[in-house]
Every structure is written in structure tokens, then in C-alpha cells.
Design an enzyme around this catalytic site. Structure first.
Site, PDB file in Angstrom:
ATOM      1  N   ARG A 158       0.918  -1.628   0.084  1.00  0.00           N
ATOM      2  CA  ARG A 158      -0.141   0.129   0.045  1.00  0.00           C
ATOM      3  C   ARG A 158       0.836   0.847  -0.049  1.00  0.00           C
ATOM      4  O   ARG A 158       0.527   2.159  -0.696  1.00  0.00           O
ATOM      5  CB  ARG A 158      -0.876  -0.074   0.957  1.00  0.00           C
ATOM      6  CG  ARG A 158      -1.688  -1.078   1.199  1.00  0.00           C
ATOM      7  CD  ARG A 158      -3.239  -0.779   2.107  1.00  0.00           C
ATOM      8  NE  ARG A 158      -3.969  -1.867   1.674  1.00  0.00           N
ATOM      9  CZ  ARG A 158      -5.593  -2.312   2.376  1.00  0.00           C
ATOM     10  NH1 ARG A 158      -5.216  -2.096   4.068  1.00  0.00           N
ATOM     11  NH2 ARG A 158      -6.712  -3.272   2.367  1.00  0.00           N
TER      12      ARG A 158
ATOM     13  N   LYS B 101     -19.178 -15.279   3.525  1.00  0.00           N
ATOM     14  CA  LYS B 101     -20.762 -15.828   4.248  1.00  0.00           C
ATOM     15  C   LYS B 101     -21.627 -14.734   2.775  1.00  0.00           C
ATOM     16  O   LYS B 101     -21.459 -13.479   2.096  1.00  0.00           O
ATOM     17  CB  LYS B 101     -21.102 -14.328   5.065  1.00  0.00           C
ATOM     18  CG  LYS B 101     -20.008 -14.900   6.651  1.00  0.00           C
ATOM     19  CD  LYS B 101     -20.245 -13.577   7.065  1.00  0.00           C
ATOM     20  CE  LYS B 101     -20.556 -14.527   9.085  1.00  0.00           C
ATOM     21  NZ  LYS B 101     -20.576 -12.486   9.257  1.00  0.00           N
TER      22      LYS B 101
ATOM     23  N   GLY C 218     -10.353  -9.101  -0.815  1.00  0.00           N
ATOM     24  CA  GLY C 218      -8.776  -8.978   0.110  1.00  0.00           C
ATOM     25  C   GLY C 218      -8.112 -10.197   0.047  1.00  0.00           C
ATOM     26  O   GLY C 218      -7.606 -10.771   0.159  1.00  0.00           O
TER      27      GLY C 218
ATOM     28  N   GLY D 282     -13.330  -4.276   0.963  1.00  0.00           N
ATOM     29  CA  GLY D 282     -14.448  -3.837   0.883  1.00  0.00           C
ATOM     30  C   GLY D 282     -13.753  -2.678   0.048  1.00  0.00           C
ATOM     31  O   GLY D 282     -16.391  -2.539  -0.477  1.00  0.00           O
TER      32      GLY D 282
HETATM   33  P1  ADP Z   1     -12.448 -11.782  -0.702  1.00  0.00           P
HETATM   34  O1  ADP Z   1     -11.999 -11.159   0.755  1.00  0.00           O
HETATM   35  O2  ADP Z   1     -12.747 -11.972  -1.422  1.00  0.00           O
HETATM   36  O3  ADP Z   1     -14.034 -10.932  -0.270  1.00  0.00           O
HETATM   37  P2  ADP Z   1     -14.288 -13.761   1.707  1.00  0.00           P
HETATM   38  O4  ADP Z   1     -13.403 -12.571   2.623  1.00  0.00           O
HETATM   39  O5  ADP Z   1     -15.266 -13.576   1.865  1.00  0.00           O
HETATM   40  O6  ADP Z   1     -13.737 -13.680   0.679  1.00  0.00           O
HETATM   41  O7  ADP Z   1     -14.161 -14.745   2.059  1.00  0.00           O
HETATM   42  C1  ADP Z   1     -12.546 -15.815   2.908  1.00  0.00           C
HETATM   43  C2  ADP Z   1     -12.838 -17.168   2.936  1.00  0.00           C
HETATM   44  O8  ADP Z   1     -13.416 -17.917   2.993  1.00  0.00           O
HETATM   45  C3  ADP Z   1     -11.226 -17.224   3.077  1.00  0.00           C
HETATM   46  O9  ADP Z   1     -11.068 -17.254   4.269  1.00  0.00           O
HETATM   47  C4  ADP Z   1     -11.452 -18.765   3.205  1.00  0.00           C
HETATM   48  O10 ADP Z   1     -11.024 -19.715   3.636  1.00  0.00           O
HETATM   49  C5  ADP Z   1     -12.881 -19.151   3.375  1.00  0.00           C
HETATM   50  N1  ADP Z   1     -14.040 -20.069   2.850  1.00  0.00           N
HETATM   51  C6  ADP Z   1     -13.818 -20.101   1.220  1.00  0.00           C
HETATM   52  N2  ADP Z   1     -14.786 -21.637   1.536  1.00  0.00           N
HETATM   53  C7  ADP Z   1     -14.847 -21.736   2.414  1.00  0.00           C
HETATM   54  C8  ADP Z   1     -16.031 -23.570   2.373  1.00  0.00           C
HETATM   55  N3  ADP Z   1     -16.316 -23.982   1.749  1.00  0.00           N
HETATM   56  N4  ADP Z   1     -15.604 -23.154   4.393  1.00  0.00           N
HETATM   57  C9  ADP Z   1     -15.193 -22.249   5.248  1.00  0.00           C
HETATM   58  N5  ADP Z   1     -15.111 -21.402   5.436  1.00  0.00           N
HETATM   59  C10 ADP Z   1     -14.461 -20.751   3.498  1.00  0.00           C
HETATM   60 MG    MG Z   2     -12.515 -10.991   3.481  1.00  0.00          MG
END
Ligand code: ADP
Ligand code: MG
Length: 403
Positions: free
Chosen positions: A34, A211, A360, A383
Site C-alpha cells: 500500500r 458469507k 482482499g 471492501g
Molecule cells: P474476499 O476477501 O476475497 O472478499 P471473503 O472474505 O468473503 O473473500 O472470504 C474468504 C474466506 O472464505 C477465506 O478465509 C476462506 O478460507 C473462506 N472459505 C472459502 N470457502 C470456504 C468453505 N467451503 N468453508 C469455510 N470457509 C471457506
Molecule cells: Mg475477506
């Protein structure tokens, strides 16, 4: 919208909101991405003969949780930890630090700043008014500068004093405000995913991660824009349960089942769900790891399976634009990384597509598996990039710069 290159700032004091919210461990910088990303803007201003005042938040400070928590937060997230490294990134430039965020001594330090010099202010969140966009605080910070540049994409979705109040005041006073190069690049790339042109179709989105509830607005927005949405990650199981499947002990958000059902109906075939999964008996003793079409009682889904990988590769073929958010599985563990790796690779190898990662953890996964450089754009703001998609490209910290 003005960009930093349009500003005439010779001999002027320019306040630059950067995103120096770097990961720290015991005062050591663990990743300086960053800081490096802000250099083009800082150098542009220095070359133009401006004196540059940098301000940013760093970590969290819990002002509501009492003196102890505030003190701990301040010790942990002291901007002073970054000064030496910033100086090393700007060889030959006089870089100094000011611990005061308000008052006479800050004013004097700023007044003493010469063209070509850089001053780094303390963590903006040391001030409780920062996150509340306190007007008095914004006024005081605005009084330090002749011009303002917004280069903190990662916090541009926040209406804080440093990201919103300050430029609002300066703009009203007729002083120049502009976007920095980093924000310009982010806006250009993400706007393309928001205002979709015909030549960017088929437009495929891949969503995963943890989620559904975090991503409802993103899903809704992408449903309107994309030709296909491939869903993986833990989100899958809420959708699968909504369809009546037994997803065992997989993570499910029961309060989102109605949403998931409605979403699938409205999607009219646009949403593609996994057809197989890597499952474990996680809560027992991890003795079983297997591929399974249905998850079934006692099992937990951890990654998309090999048939799903093939299906997603097929769906990606011919795509002209791809937006990816959210890993396909628990990629942090090597047993459950195959889905995320395969998807990253499939996107990276698309011959002539515009490919974007927002999120992220997805960006971290792409970097970890060596595909980061093959994407057209990897957003620096997890975000913020999602909110850009959710709000059709209208983030407060960017909109406030508009003439
Ligand atoms: P981003 O930061 O790219 O938006 P998220 O924060 O929504 O992504 O999600 C990332 C997390 O989701 C990771 O830590 C990963 O381990 C978890 N994850 C992905 N698939 C699964 C699963 N099947 N069960 C539990 N956790 C999961
Ligand atoms: Mg995330």
C-alpha cells in the site's frame, strides 16, 4: 474529475489522503504494497514543487472501549513505525513525522515544510472525530492545506473526516481537490465492471468466500450486469440448502435461505452452483477427505470438486470480462486450495479478457499462487471494490472530488 496530474501546485501545501493501513506485527511492516502504491502520486506532487502532507489511518482504535483499549490501540497502530520505511522509498527526499494531529505545533510543523519535502502525520484514527466525520476536526485539517488529493482507494467507501469532510471544505473554499493515480486506476478498472459495454460480453462473475450476508448487494448488482455468475466457497452451502440438499455440517446462514431461493429464481439460470465438493469429517478428526456430489450428514464442504472445476473452466471459455470475488474453498489449507488455484489459473489464461479481482482474500490467493500479474486489475481495496460494484461506482470519498 480532476486527477493529480492536472494540478498546479508549485510552492503549495498539498494534503494527501493515502492508504498506509499496512499489516504490522510488533511494529514491523509485513507488507508494504500500500505504501508503494501511493508513490506515483507522492512523486508527482514533489516533482511539481509542492510540499506534501500525508495522512492515513492505521489499524483499529476502539475509542468506545475506554482508556486502556485506546492506549493499546495507539501503541499497536502508531504511524511512527512507518516513517523510516517511507523515507527509504523516497531516497533524497526529506521525510519527517508529526505526532500531533491538532493544535499549534502541528500548524507550525506544517508551516515550516518546504517544497519537495514530505510530512507524515500521526494515525488519523487517534482522533475519535475521524470516523464520525467531525466537522471541527475536518475544518482544522483542511486549514493545513492549499489543495487535497485523494489516493486512499481502500477507504474511499468511508465518509470520514480525512476522506470526506476535508475535501468537502476545501472544495467549498475553491481550493483544488483531485484524485491520485492509484484511485484513478481503480476507478477506471472497476467502472468498466459496473457500466458494461457490449464488447465486454460475455461478462462472467465468480463469487465465493465465506458469507452470503456479506455479499447480498454484490450478488444483486452483478445479477443485473453479468451474463453468468459462478458460485463457490462457503456461500455455496446456503444456496444448496435453499434447494433442499442435505449439506451436513457445512457453514449455512439459515436467515439467508429465503434470499438464496429468491435469488436463484430471479437469476433464471444465470447462477451456476458447484456439482461436486471436497468434503471432510472436519469436526471429528479429519480422517476422511473425499470428493462427493452431495455433502451429506456429518460432512463439511471445504472446496469445489474436480467436476465443478471443469464446469467453471467451460463456463469461463470465451468470456470477455471477469470479475472475481471470494476464494472457492479454504485455500489457506493446501488440501482445499485446488478449486481456488484452478479458477485463478483459468481466468489468468483467458486470451483476451478484461479480468478483475475485487476482494482482499481473493487478491491474496492470486498473489500466493502466482497469478496476480496475469490479471488486468487487482484491486487494492477489498471492501471498497465490493462497494464500488454494489453502489454502481459511487463511493463517497471519490464522489466528493467531483466538480
Ligand atoms: P474476499 O476477501 O476475497 O472478499 P471473503 O472474505 O468473503 O473473500 O472470504 C474468504 C474466506 O472464505 C477465506 O478465509 C476462506 O478460507 C473462506 N472459505 C472459502 N470457502 C470456504 C468453505 N467451503 N468453508 C469455510 N470457509 C471457506
Ligand atoms: Mg475477506
Amino acid at each position: 474529475m480532476k486527477i493529480v496530474r492536472d494540478l498546479d501546485v508549485k510552492g503549495k501545501r498539498v494534503l494527501v489522503r493515502v492508504d498506509f493501513n499496512v499489516p504490522l506485527k510488533d511494529g514491523e511492516i509485513r507488507d508494504d504494497n500500500r505504501m508503494v502504491a501511493a508513490l506515483p502520486t507522492i512523486k508527482e506532487l514533489l516533482n511539481k514543487g509542492a510540499s506534501v502532507i500525508l495522512f492515513s489511518h492505521l489499524g483499529k482504535i476502539k475509542h468506545k472501549d475506554g482508556e486502556e483499549a485506546i492506549k493499546e490501540g495507539k501503541t499497536k497502530n502508531n504511524m511512527q513505525y512507518l516513517v523510516d520505511h517511507l523515507a527509504s522509498l523516497l531516497p533524497g527526499v526529506n521525510v519527517s513525522f508529526c505526532n500531533d494531529l491538532r493544535g499549534k505545533s502541528l500548524k507550525e510543523t506544517v508551516s515550516a515544510l518546504k517544497p519537495g519535502e514530505v510530512l507524515l502525520m500521526q494515525n488519523t484514527r487517534y482522533e475519535a472525530g475521524e470516523q464520525k466525520n467531525d466537522p471541527e476536526l475536518a475544518k482544522e485539517w483542511a486549514s493545513l492545506a492549499d489543495a487535497y488529493v485523494m489516493d486512499a482507494f481502500g477507504t474511499s467507501h468511508r465518509k470520514h473526516a480525512s476522506t470526506y469532510g476535508v475535501p468537502e471544505i476545501l472544495k467549498a473554499q475553491g481550493k483544488p481537490v483531485a484524485l491520485g493515480f492509484l484511485v484513478e486506476k481503480e476507478v477506471q478498472a472497476l467502472s468498466r465492471c459496473v457500466d458494461v459495454k457490449d464488447e465486454d460480453r460475455p461478462y462472467v462473475a465468480i463469487l465465493g468466500g465465506l458469507k452470503v450476508s456479506d455479499k447480498i448487494q454484490v450478488i444483486d448488482s452483478l445479477l443485473k450486469k453479468c451474463d453468468k455468475i459462478l458460485i463457490g466457497g462457503a456461500m455455496t452451502y446456503t444456496f444448496k440448502k435453499a434447494l433442499g440438499e442435505d449439506v451436513g455440517i457445512s457453514p449455512v446462514e439459515d436467515d439467508q435461505l429465503d434470499y438464496a431461493r429468491r435469488c436463484l429464481e430471479e437469476a433464471d439460470g444465470k447462477i451456476i452452483l458447484p456439482v461436486d465438493n471436497i468434503v471432510t469429517d472436519a469436526f471429528k478428526d479429519w480422517t476422511i477427505k473425499k470428493v462427493s456430489k452431495e455433502i451429506g450428514p456429518g460432512f463439511e464442504g471445504m472446496d469445489i470438486g474436480p467436476e465443478t472445476i471443469k464446469l467453471f473452466q467451460e463456463e469461463l471459455k470465451g468470456a470477455k470480462m471477469v470479475f472475481w470475488n471470494g476464494p472457492m474453498g479454504v485455500f489457506e489449507q493446501s488440501d482445499f486450495a485446488a478449486g481456488t488455484i484452478a479458477v485463478a489459473e483459468a481466468i489468468a489464461n483467458l486470451p483476451d479478457a478484461f479480468t478483475v479481482i475485487g476482494g482482499g482474500d481473493s487478491a491474496a490467493a492470486a498473489a500466493q499462487f502466482g497469478f496476480k500479474d496475469d490479471f488486468s486489475h487487482v484491486s487494492t481495496g477489498g471492501g471498497a471494490s465490493l462497494e464500488m460494484i454494489e453502489t454502481d461506482g459511487k463511493l463517497p470519498g471519490i464522489e466528493v472530488i467531483r466538480d
